[in-house]
Design an enzyme around this catalytic site. Structure first.
Site, PDB file in Angstrom:
ATOM      1  N   GLY A 248       0.688  -1.010  -0.020  1.00 46.93           N
ATOM      2  CA  GLY A 248      -0.151  -0.108   0.148  1.00 46.93           C
ATOM      3  C   GLY A 248       0.969   1.207  -0.011  1.00 46.93           C
ATOM      4  O   GLY A 248       0.975   1.898  -0.894  1.00 46.93           O
ATOM      5  N   ARG A 249       1.385   1.381   1.097  1.00 48.39           N
ATOM      6  CA  ARG A 249       2.649   2.480   1.441  1.00 48.39           C
ATOM      7  C   ARG A 249       3.314   2.881   0.317  1.00 48.39           C
ATOM      8  O   ARG A 249       3.549   3.913  -0.271  1.00 48.39           O
ATOM      9  CB  ARG A 249       3.035   2.408   2.728  1.00 48.39           C
ATOM     10  CG  ARG A 249       3.913   3.730   3.185  1.00 48.39           C
ATOM     11  CD  ARG A 249       4.798   3.492   4.334  1.00 48.39           C
ATOM     12  NE  ARG A 249       3.905   2.768   5.376  1.00 48.39           N
ATOM     13  CZ  ARG A 249       3.289   3.452   6.245  1.00 48.39           C
ATOM     14  NH1 ARG A 249       3.280   4.777   6.278  1.00 48.39           N
ATOM     15  NH2 ARG A 249       2.561   2.713   7.204  1.00 48.39           N
ATOM     16  N   CYS A 321      -8.173  22.437  16.996  1.00 52.68           N
ATOM     17  CA  CYS A 321      -8.010  22.973  18.240  1.00 52.68           C
ATOM     18  C   CYS A 321      -7.625  21.833  19.240  1.00 52.68           C
ATOM     19  O   CYS A 321      -8.274  21.354  20.180  1.00 52.68           O
ATOM     20  CB  CYS A 321      -9.464  23.483  18.795  1.00 52.68           C
ATOM     21  SG  CYS A 321     -10.210  24.584  17.781  1.00 52.68           S
ATOM     22  N   GLU A 322      -6.391  21.486  19.026  1.00 52.55           N
ATOM     23  CA  GLU A 322      -5.776  20.436  19.860  1.00 52.55           C
ATOM     24  C   GLU A 322      -4.370  20.848  19.842  1.00 52.55           C
ATOM     25  O   GLU A 322      -3.567  21.162  18.736  1.00 52.55           O
ATOM     26  CB  GLU A 322      -5.706  19.089  19.239  1.00 52.55           C
ATOM     27  CG  GLU A 322      -7.098  18.626  18.736  1.00 52.55           C
ATOM     28  CD  GLU A 322      -7.980  17.837  19.670  1.00 52.55           C
ATOM     29  OE1 GLU A 322      -7.175  17.220  20.658  1.00 52.55           O
ATOM     30  OE2 GLU A 322      -9.143  17.709  19.871  1.00 52.55           O
ATOM     31  N   TYR A 350      -2.162   6.844   3.936  1.00 51.03           N
ATOM     32  CA  TYR A 350      -2.526   7.044   5.217  1.00 51.03           C
ATOM     33  C   TYR A 350      -2.851   8.493   5.599  1.00 51.03           C
ATOM     34  O   TYR A 350      -2.685   8.724   6.735  1.00 51.03           O
ATOM     35  CB  TYR A 350      -1.923   6.052   6.145  1.00 51.03           C
ATOM     36  CG  TYR A 350      -1.749   4.744   5.866  1.00 51.03           C
ATOM     37  CD1 TYR A 350      -2.745   3.828   5.890  1.00 51.03           C
ATOM     38  CD2 TYR A 350      -0.563   4.251   5.376  1.00 51.03           C
ATOM     39  CE1 TYR A 350      -2.834   2.594   5.253  1.00 51.03           C
ATOM     40  CE2 TYR A 350      -0.356   2.896   4.982  1.00 51.03           C
ATOM     41  CZ  TYR A 350      -1.476   2.137   4.841  1.00 51.03           C
ATOM     42  OH  TYR A 350      -1.340   0.743   4.520  1.00 51.03           O
TER      43      TYR A 350
HETATM   44  C1  LIG Z   1      -2.368  -2.375   5.814  1.00 53.77           C
HETATM   45  C2  LIG Z   1      -2.104  -3.753   4.961  1.00 53.77           C
HETATM   46  C3  LIG Z   1      -1.418  -3.712   3.767  1.00 53.77           C
HETATM   47  C4  LIG Z   1      -0.511  -2.727   3.423  1.00 53.77           C
HETATM   48  O1  LIG Z   1       0.585  -2.141   4.174  1.00 53.77           O
HETATM   49  P1  LIG Z   1       1.450  -1.224   3.713  1.00 53.77           P
HETATM   50  O2  LIG Z   1       2.371  -0.878   4.940  1.00 53.77           O
HETATM   51  O3  LIG Z   1       0.604  -0.024   3.320  1.00 53.77           O
HETATM   52  O4  LIG Z   1       2.043  -1.923   2.469  1.00 53.77           O
HETATM   53  C5  LIG Z   1      -1.427  -5.125   3.358  1.00 53.77           C
HETATM   54  N1  LIG Z   1      -2.312  -6.197   3.558  1.00 53.77           N
HETATM   55  C6  LIG Z   1      -2.969  -6.183   4.701  1.00 53.77           C
HETATM   56  C7  LIG Z   1      -3.640  -6.952   5.234  1.00 53.77           C
HETATM   57  C8  LIG Z   1      -3.022  -4.945   5.449  1.00 53.77           C
HETATM   58  O5  LIG Z   1      -3.588  -4.710   6.498  1.00 53.77           O
END
Ligand SMILES: *Cc1c(COP(=O)(O)O)cnc(C)c1O
Length: 392
Positions: A248-249, A321-322, A350
Protein backbone atom coordinates in the site's frame (compact mmCIF):
# COMPACT_ATOMS: atom_id res chain seq x y z
CA UNK A 1 6.34 -3.70 -8.73
CA UNK A 2 5.97 -4.93 -12.29
CA UNK A 3 9.68 -5.00 -13.01
CA UNK A 4 10.98 -6.19 -9.69
CA UNK A 5 8.32 -8.71 -8.82
CA UNK A 6 5.73 -9.60 -11.45
CA UNK A 7 8.14 -9.90 -14.36
CA UNK A 8 10.95 -11.41 -12.33
CA UNK A 9 9.01 -14.25 -10.72
CA UNK A 10 6.49 -16.61 -12.22
CA UNK A 11 3.00 -17.11 -10.88
CA UNK A 12 2.88 -13.87 -8.86
CA UNK A 13 0.29 -11.17 -8.28
CA UNK A 14 0.24 -7.68 -6.78
CA UNK A 15 -2.82 -6.47 -4.90
CA UNK A 16 -2.58 -2.78 -3.95
CA UNK A 17 -3.78 -2.21 -0.37
CA UNK A 18 -6.36 0.43 -1.13
CA UNK A 19 -6.68 1.62 2.45
CA UNK A 20 -3.45 3.58 1.92
CA UNK A 21 -5.21 5.85 -0.59
CA UNK A 22 -8.24 5.06 -2.69
CA UNK A 23 -10.14 7.20 -5.12
CA UNK A 24 -11.83 6.06 -8.30
CA UNK A 25 -9.00 7.48 -10.42
CA UNK A 26 -6.53 5.56 -8.26
CA UNK A 27 -8.47 2.34 -8.80
CA UNK A 28 -8.32 3.00 -12.55
CA UNK A 29 -4.57 3.57 -12.37
CA UNK A 30 -4.06 0.29 -10.52
CA UNK A 31 -6.24 -1.48 -13.06
CA UNK A 32 -4.23 -0.03 -15.96
CA UNK A 33 -0.99 -1.15 -14.30
CA UNK A 34 -2.23 -4.74 -14.26
CA UNK A 35 -2.55 -5.04 -10.51
CA UNK A 36 -5.43 -5.96 -8.24
CA UNK A 37 -6.95 -4.30 -5.18
CA UNK A 38 -7.18 -5.27 -1.56
CA UNK A 39 -10.27 -3.76 0.06
CA UNK A 40 -11.51 -4.00 3.65
CA UNK A 41 -14.91 -2.35 3.75
CA UNK A 42 -18.16 -1.80 1.93
CA UNK A 43 -16.97 1.71 1.08
CA UNK A 44 -13.67 0.59 -0.44
CA UNK A 45 -15.35 -2.23 -2.35
CA UNK A 46 -18.08 0.09 -3.63
CA UNK A 47 -15.52 2.72 -4.68
CA UNK A 48 -13.56 0.13 -6.65
CA UNK A 49 -16.65 -1.38 -8.30
CA UNK A 50 -18.02 2.05 -9.16
CA UNK A 51 -14.76 2.78 -11.00
CA UNK A 52 -15.37 -0.34 -13.08
CA UNK A 53 -12.58 -2.30 -11.41
CA UNK A 54 -12.70 -5.99 -12.41
CA UNK A 55 -14.08 -7.81 -9.37
CA UNK A 56 -12.06 -10.99 -9.92
CA UNK A 57 -8.95 -8.90 -9.22
CA UNK A 58 -10.34 -7.67 -5.88
CA UNK A 59 -9.64 -9.38 -2.58
CA UNK A 60 -11.55 -8.62 0.58
CA UNK A 61 -9.64 -8.39 3.86
CA UNK A 62 -10.74 -7.23 7.31
CA UNK A 63 -10.87 -8.55 10.87
CA UNK A 64 -14.53 -7.61 11.47
CA UNK A 65 -16.37 -8.07 8.22
CA UNK A 66 -20.10 -7.45 8.38
CA UNK A 67 -22.68 -9.70 6.73
CA UNK A 68 -23.42 -6.85 4.34
CA UNK A 69 -19.75 -6.67 3.32
CA UNK A 70 -19.51 -10.40 2.77
CA UNK A 71 -22.77 -10.37 0.82
CA UNK A 72 -21.57 -7.64 -1.54
CA UNK A 73 -18.17 -9.33 -1.88
CA UNK A 74 -19.70 -12.68 -2.85
CA UNK A 75 -22.41 -11.19 -5.06
CA UNK A 76 -20.04 -8.93 -6.95
CA UNK A 77 -17.69 -11.85 -7.56
CA UNK A 78 -14.54 -10.74 -5.74
CA UNK A 79 -11.58 -12.98 -6.48
CA UNK A 80 -10.68 -13.85 -2.89
CA UNK A 81 -12.08 -13.28 0.57
CA UNK A 82 -9.37 -13.43 3.21
CA UNK A 83 -10.95 -15.12 6.22
CA UNK A 84 -9.92 -13.56 9.52
CA UNK A 85 -12.43 -15.18 11.92
CA UNK A 86 -14.03 -18.65 12.04
CA UNK A 87 -17.57 -17.19 11.93
CA UNK A 88 -16.92 -15.78 8.47
CA UNK A 89 -16.76 -19.24 6.95
CA UNK A 90 -20.46 -19.97 7.47
CA UNK A 91 -21.49 -16.50 6.35
CA UNK A 92 -19.48 -16.72 3.13
CA UNK A 93 -20.81 -20.22 2.55
CA UNK A 94 -24.42 -19.07 2.97
CA UNK A 95 -24.14 -16.23 0.47
CA UNK A 96 -22.14 -18.33 -1.98
CA UNK A 97 -24.61 -21.21 -1.90
CA UNK A 98 -27.54 -18.79 -2.25
CA UNK A 99 -25.91 -17.42 -5.37
CA UNK A 100 -24.87 -20.85 -6.59
CA UNK A 101 -21.15 -20.06 -6.73
CA UNK A 102 -18.02 -21.41 -5.13
CA UNK A 103 -16.21 -18.58 -3.34
CA UNK A 104 -12.43 -18.67 -3.34
CA UNK A 105 -10.93 -17.83 0.04
CA UNK A 106 -7.61 -17.63 1.87
CA UNK A 107 -7.17 -17.93 5.63
CA UNK A 108 -5.15 -15.25 7.36
CA UNK A 109 -2.67 -16.51 9.92
CA UNK A 110 -0.63 -14.62 12.51
CA UNK A 111 2.80 -16.22 12.15
CA UNK A 112 3.96 -15.09 15.59
CA UNK A 113 6.45 -12.47 14.40
CA UNK A 114 6.73 -9.16 16.16
CA UNK A 115 7.76 -6.70 13.44
CA UNK A 116 10.18 -3.89 14.24
CA UNK A 117 7.80 -1.01 13.79
CA UNK A 118 5.40 1.05 15.88
CA UNK A 119 3.12 -1.27 17.88
CA UNK A 120 0.01 0.25 16.30
CA UNK A 121 1.16 -0.92 12.87
CA UNK A 122 2.59 -4.33 13.83
CA UNK A 123 0.09 -7.05 12.98
CA UNK A 124 1.85 -10.43 12.88
CA UNK A 125 2.31 -11.20 16.57
CA UNK A 126 0.45 -14.21 17.97
CA UNK A 127 -1.83 -12.09 20.17
CA UNK A 128 -2.73 -9.78 17.27
CA UNK A 129 -6.38 -8.96 16.64
CA UNK A 130 -5.71 -10.14 13.06
CA UNK A 131 -5.67 -13.68 11.76
CA UNK A 132 -5.63 -17.19 13.18
CA UNK A 133 -2.84 -18.20 15.56
CA UNK A 134 -0.56 -20.78 13.93
CA UNK A 135 -1.59 -23.79 15.99
CA UNK A 136 -2.48 -27.09 14.38
CA UNK A 137 -3.43 -29.22 17.37
CA UNK A 138 -6.68 -31.19 17.22
CA UNK A 139 -9.58 -28.79 17.73
CA UNK A 140 -7.53 -25.57 17.38
CA UNK A 141 -9.14 -22.58 15.71
CA UNK A 142 -7.01 -23.02 12.60
CA UNK A 143 -7.44 -26.79 12.33
CA UNK A 144 -11.20 -26.47 12.61
CA UNK A 145 -11.37 -23.70 10.02
CA UNK A 146 -9.28 -25.60 7.48
CA UNK A 147 -11.31 -28.79 7.93
CA UNK A 148 -14.54 -26.83 7.65
CA UNK A 149 -13.45 -25.13 4.43
CA UNK A 150 -12.15 -28.38 2.91
CA UNK A 151 -15.52 -30.03 3.49
CA UNK A 152 -17.59 -27.17 2.14
CA UNK A 153 -19.11 -27.31 -1.34
CA UNK A 154 -19.37 -23.52 -1.53
CA UNK A 155 -15.86 -22.64 -0.38
CA UNK A 156 -12.62 -23.12 -2.27
CA UNK A 157 -9.77 -22.61 0.18
CA UNK A 158 -6.83 -21.66 -2.03
CA UNK A 159 -4.26 -21.05 0.68
CA UNK A 160 -2.96 -18.69 3.31
CA UNK A 161 -2.35 -15.03 3.97
CA UNK A 162 -0.14 -13.22 6.43
CA UNK A 163 0.81 -9.57 6.93
CA UNK A 164 3.27 -8.74 9.66
CA UNK A 165 3.12 -4.96 9.75
CA UNK A 166 3.78 -1.69 8.00
CA UNK A 167 6.65 0.71 7.33
CA UNK A 168 9.29 -2.04 7.35
CA UNK A 169 12.84 -1.50 6.10
CA UNK A 170 14.40 -4.78 7.06
CA UNK A 171 13.34 -8.05 5.42
CA UNK A 172 14.34 -10.14 8.47
CA UNK A 173 10.96 -10.09 10.18
CA UNK A 174 9.33 -10.89 6.89
CA UNK A 175 11.67 -13.82 6.30
CA UNK A 176 10.92 -15.17 9.78
CA UNK A 177 7.20 -14.88 9.08
CA UNK A 178 7.63 -16.68 5.77
CA UNK A 179 9.77 -19.47 7.27
CA UNK A 180 7.09 -20.18 9.85
CA UNK A 181 4.36 -20.03 7.25
CA UNK A 182 6.14 -22.54 4.97
CA UNK A 183 6.48 -24.89 7.96
CA UNK A 184 2.77 -24.45 8.47
CA UNK A 185 2.14 -25.28 4.80
CA UNK A 186 4.16 -28.48 5.28
CA UNK A 187 2.27 -29.38 8.45
CA UNK A 188 -1.05 -28.72 6.76
CA UNK A 189 -0.14 -31.22 4.08
CA UNK A 190 1.17 -33.78 6.57
CA UNK A 191 -1.58 -33.48 9.15
CA UNK A 192 -4.65 -32.44 7.18
CA UNK A 193 -3.77 -33.42 3.64
CA UNK A 194 -4.33 -29.81 2.61
CA UNK A 195 -2.47 -28.37 -0.41
CA UNK A 196 -1.67 -24.64 -0.32
CA UNK A 197 -1.97 -23.22 -3.84
CA UNK A 198 -1.55 -19.57 -2.90
CA UNK A 199 0.37 -17.62 -0.34
CA UNK A 200 -0.24 -13.93 0.23
CA UNK A 201 2.68 -12.22 2.01
CA UNK A 202 0.85 -8.97 2.76
CA UNK A 203 2.45 -5.54 2.37
CA UNK A 204 4.56 -3.36 4.60
CA UNK A 205 7.43 -2.12 2.43
CA UNK A 206 8.64 1.18 3.87
CA UNK A 207 8.60 4.64 2.28
CA UNK A 208 11.26 7.32 2.84
CA UNK A 209 10.58 10.75 4.23
CA UNK A 210 12.21 12.89 1.57
CA UNK A 211 13.21 12.50 -2.08
CA UNK A 212 16.95 12.76 -1.40
CA UNK A 213 16.89 9.45 0.50
CA UNK A 214 17.07 6.40 -1.80
CA UNK A 215 13.81 4.47 -2.20
CA UNK A 216 13.38 1.12 -0.57
CA UNK A 217 13.76 -1.34 -3.42
CA UNK A 218 11.01 -3.91 -3.00
CA UNK A 219 13.29 -6.67 -4.24
CA UNK A 220 15.24 -6.48 -0.96
CA UNK A 221 12.09 -8.09 0.45
CA UNK A 222 10.73 -10.04 -2.46
CA UNK A 223 13.97 -11.60 -3.79
CA UNK A 224 14.96 -13.34 -0.55
CA UNK A 225 11.35 -14.29 0.08
CA UNK A 226 10.86 -15.84 -3.32
CA UNK A 227 14.17 -17.67 -3.01
CA UNK A 228 13.20 -18.99 0.40
CA UNK A 229 9.78 -19.97 -0.87
CA UNK A 230 11.28 -21.94 -3.77
CA UNK A 231 14.04 -23.51 -1.66
CA UNK A 232 11.95 -24.57 1.30
CA UNK A 233 9.02 -25.80 -0.75
CA UNK A 234 11.43 -27.90 -2.80
CA UNK A 235 13.10 -29.14 0.37
CA UNK A 236 9.77 -30.25 1.86
CA UNK A 237 8.46 -31.56 -1.46
CA UNK A 238 5.65 -29.00 -1.61
CA UNK A 239 3.96 -27.43 -4.60
CA UNK A 240 5.30 -23.87 -4.94
CA UNK A 241 2.27 -21.70 -4.24
CA UNK A 242 1.38 -18.60 -6.21
CA UNK A 243 2.93 -15.63 -4.37
CA UNK A 244 0.89 -12.50 -3.84
CA UNK A 245 1.99 -9.23 -2.25
CA UNK A 246 -0.18 -6.37 -1.01
CA UNK A 247 1.86 -3.17 -0.95
CA UNK A 248 0.00 0.00 0.00
CA UNK A 249 2.32 2.67 1.35
CA UNK A 250 5.22 1.86 -0.99
CA UNK A 251 3.09 2.49 -4.07
CA UNK A 252 1.52 5.75 -3.09
CA UNK A 253 3.33 7.47 -0.25
CA UNK A 254 6.33 8.99 -1.99
CA UNK A 255 4.23 9.86 -5.03
CA UNK A 256 2.45 12.61 -3.13
CA UNK A 257 3.15 15.99 -1.58
CA UNK A 258 0.59 17.88 0.48
CA UNK A 259 0.55 21.64 -0.04
CA UNK A 260 -0.26 23.91 2.89
CA UNK A 261 -0.44 27.67 3.16
CA UNK A 262 1.30 29.28 6.12
CA UNK A 263 -1.33 31.30 7.98
CA UNK A 264 0.92 32.81 10.62
CA UNK A 265 4.14 32.41 12.55
CA UNK A 266 4.35 32.73 16.32
CA UNK A 267 7.82 33.21 17.80
CA UNK A 268 7.96 32.33 21.50
CA UNK A 269 10.97 31.81 23.76
CA UNK A 270 12.32 28.36 22.82
CA UNK A 271 9.80 27.55 20.11
CA UNK A 272 8.50 28.95 16.87
CA UNK A 273 5.11 27.79 15.63
CA UNK A 274 4.43 27.81 11.92
CA UNK A 275 0.66 27.41 11.67
CA UNK A 276 -0.81 26.17 8.40
CA UNK A 277 -4.27 25.92 6.86
CA UNK A 278 -4.64 22.15 7.47
CA UNK A 279 -3.30 19.68 10.00
CA UNK A 280 -4.55 16.61 11.81
CA UNK A 281 -7.83 16.68 9.89
CA UNK A 282 -6.06 15.97 6.59
CA UNK A 283 -3.11 14.12 8.13
CA UNK A 284 -3.59 12.58 11.59
CA UNK A 285 -0.44 10.47 11.43
CA UNK A 286 1.72 12.52 13.77
CA UNK A 287 -1.09 12.70 16.30
CA UNK A 288 -1.72 8.96 15.96
CA UNK A 289 1.78 7.49 16.04
CA UNK A 290 4.32 10.31 15.73
CA UNK A 291 4.91 9.71 12.03
CA UNK A 292 7.91 11.68 10.79
CA UNK A 293 7.69 14.14 7.92
CA UNK A 294 9.82 16.72 6.18
CA UNK A 295 8.65 19.81 4.35
CA UNK A 296 10.16 22.47 2.10
CA UNK A 297 9.13 25.93 1.01
CA UNK A 298 7.69 25.79 -2.49
CA UNK A 299 9.25 29.19 -3.30
CA UNK A 300 12.72 27.66 -2.80
CA UNK A 301 12.77 23.93 -2.09
CA UNK A 302 16.58 23.83 -1.84
CA UNK A 303 16.92 26.71 0.62
CA UNK A 304 18.94 25.67 3.67
CA UNK A 305 17.20 25.32 7.02
CA UNK A 306 17.04 28.58 8.93
CA UNK A 307 18.99 28.27 12.16
CA UNK A 308 17.26 30.08 14.94
CA UNK A 309 19.40 31.39 17.77
CA UNK A 310 19.70 29.52 21.02
CA UNK A 311 18.46 26.17 19.67
CA UNK A 312 14.90 27.38 19.25
CA UNK A 313 12.93 24.66 17.63
CA UNK A 314 10.36 25.03 14.94
CA UNK A 315 7.03 23.20 14.94
CA UNK A 316 4.79 23.09 11.94
CA UNK A 317 1.30 22.88 13.40
CA UNK A 318 -2.23 22.66 12.10
CA UNK A 319 -5.29 24.78 12.74
CA UNK A 320 -7.32 22.26 14.77
CA UNK A 321 -8.15 22.94 18.40
CA UNK A 322 -5.69 20.42 19.86
CA UNK A 323 -2.13 20.96 21.03
CA UNK A 324 -1.36 17.55 19.53
CA UNK A 325 -2.29 18.85 16.09
CA UNK A 326 1.28 18.78 14.83
CA UNK A 327 2.59 17.95 11.36
CA UNK A 328 6.33 18.24 12.09
CA UNK A 329 7.65 18.55 15.61
CA UNK A 330 11.19 19.68 14.89
CA UNK A 331 11.15 21.05 11.38
CA UNK A 332 14.27 21.86 9.39
CA UNK A 333 12.97 24.50 7.03
CA UNK A 334 14.03 27.87 5.65
CA UNK A 335 12.68 31.17 6.95
CA UNK A 336 9.02 31.45 6.08
CA UNK A 337 6.41 34.14 6.17
CA UNK A 338 2.63 34.17 6.24
CA UNK A 339 1.24 33.29 2.82
CA UNK A 340 4.12 30.99 1.83
CA UNK A 341 3.23 27.54 0.52
CA UNK A 342 4.99 24.53 1.99
CA UNK A 343 5.11 21.03 0.53
CA UNK A 344 5.05 18.07 2.91
CA UNK A 345 6.82 15.13 1.29
CA UNK A 346 5.84 11.48 1.32
CA UNK A 347 2.27 12.13 2.33
CA UNK A 348 0.32 9.92 -0.07
CA UNK A 349 -0.34 6.99 2.25
CA UNK A 350 -2.72 6.93 5.21
CA UNK A 351 -3.32 10.69 5.05
CA UNK A 352 -6.21 11.47 2.71
CA UNK A 353 -7.63 8.04 3.50
CA UNK A 354 -7.47 8.78 7.24
CA UNK A 355 -8.64 12.36 6.93
CA UNK A 356 -11.63 13.72 8.81
CA UNK A 357 -13.64 16.91 8.83
CA UNK A 358 -12.71 17.73 12.42
CA UNK A 359 -13.49 21.33 13.27
CA UNK A 360 -15.61 21.13 10.11
CA UNK A 361 -12.54 21.64 7.98
CA UNK A 362 -13.27 20.83 4.36
CA UNK A 363 -11.32 17.90 2.93
CA UNK A 364 -8.71 19.10 0.45
CA UNK A 365 -8.72 18.35 -3.26
CA UNK A 366 -6.53 15.64 -4.76
CA UNK A 367 -4.68 16.46 -7.96
CA UNK A 368 -2.88 13.97 -10.19
CA UNK A 369 0.09 15.39 -12.07
CA UNK A 370 1.78 13.79 -15.04
CA UNK A 371 4.22 15.34 -17.53
CA UNK A 372 3.31 18.83 -16.43
CA UNK A 373 -0.44 18.25 -16.76
CA UNK A 374 -2.64 18.49 -13.68
CA UNK A 375 -6.04 16.90 -13.21
CA UNK A 376 -8.35 17.23 -10.21
CA UNK A 377 -9.37 13.69 -9.26
CA UNK A 378 -11.16 14.59 -6.03
CA UNK A 379 -12.81 17.95 -5.59
CA UNK A 380 -12.20 19.95 -2.44
CA UNK A 381 -15.23 19.58 -0.18
CA UNK A 382 -17.70 22.41 -0.40
CA UNK A 383 -19.53 23.91 2.57
CA UNK A 384 -22.66 22.16 1.25
CA UNK A 385 -20.77 18.86 1.47
CA UNK A 386 -20.05 19.64 5.11
CA UNK A 387 -23.77 19.78 5.99
CA UNK A 388 -24.96 17.11 3.54
CA UNK A 389 -27.24 14.65 5.30
CA UNK A 390 -27.16 16.78 8.46
CA UNK A 391 -30.85 17.30 9.17
CA UNK A 392 -32.25 20.14 11.25
C1 LIG B 1 -2.29 -2.42 5.65
C2 LIG B 1 -2.19 -3.69 4.98
C3 LIG B 1 -1.40 -3.84 3.85
C4 LIG B 1 -0.55 -2.73 3.29
O1 LIG B 1 0.39 -2.25 4.18
P1 LIG B 1 1.46 -1.17 3.67
O2 LIG B 1 2.33 -0.96 4.82
O3 LIG B 1 0.69 0.05 3.30
O4 LIG B 1 2.15 -1.77 2.50
C5 LIG B 1 -1.40 -5.05 3.21
N1 LIG B 1 -2.14 -6.09 3.66
C6 LIG B 1 -2.92 -5.97 4.75
C7 LIG B 1 -3.72 -7.13 5.18
C8 LIG B 1 -2.97 -4.79 5.45
O5 LIG B 1 -3.73 -4.70 6.54
Amino acid sequence: MRETFLERWENTRVRYASKAFLTRAMAKLIQDEGMGLDVVSLGELFTALSAGFPSERIEMNGNAKSHEEIELAVNSGVGRIIVDHPDELKTIENYASKKGVVQRILIRVAPGVDAHTHKYIATGQTDSKFGFPVELSEGSMLTNAIKYAMNSKSLDLRGLHFHIGSQLFDPDDYIKGLEKTIELIRDLRDKLNFVTHELNFGGGFGAVINPSIPHVHPEIFTDPMMKLLHENCTKYGLEIPRAIIEPGRWIVSEACVTLYKVENIKELPGVTYIAVNGGMADNPRYALYQAEYEAVAVKDPDAPAYDREGGTHVSIVGKCCESGDILIENAKICKLEAGDIIALYNSGAYTFSMSSTYNKLQRPAVVFVENGEARVVVERQSLEDIIRGDNL
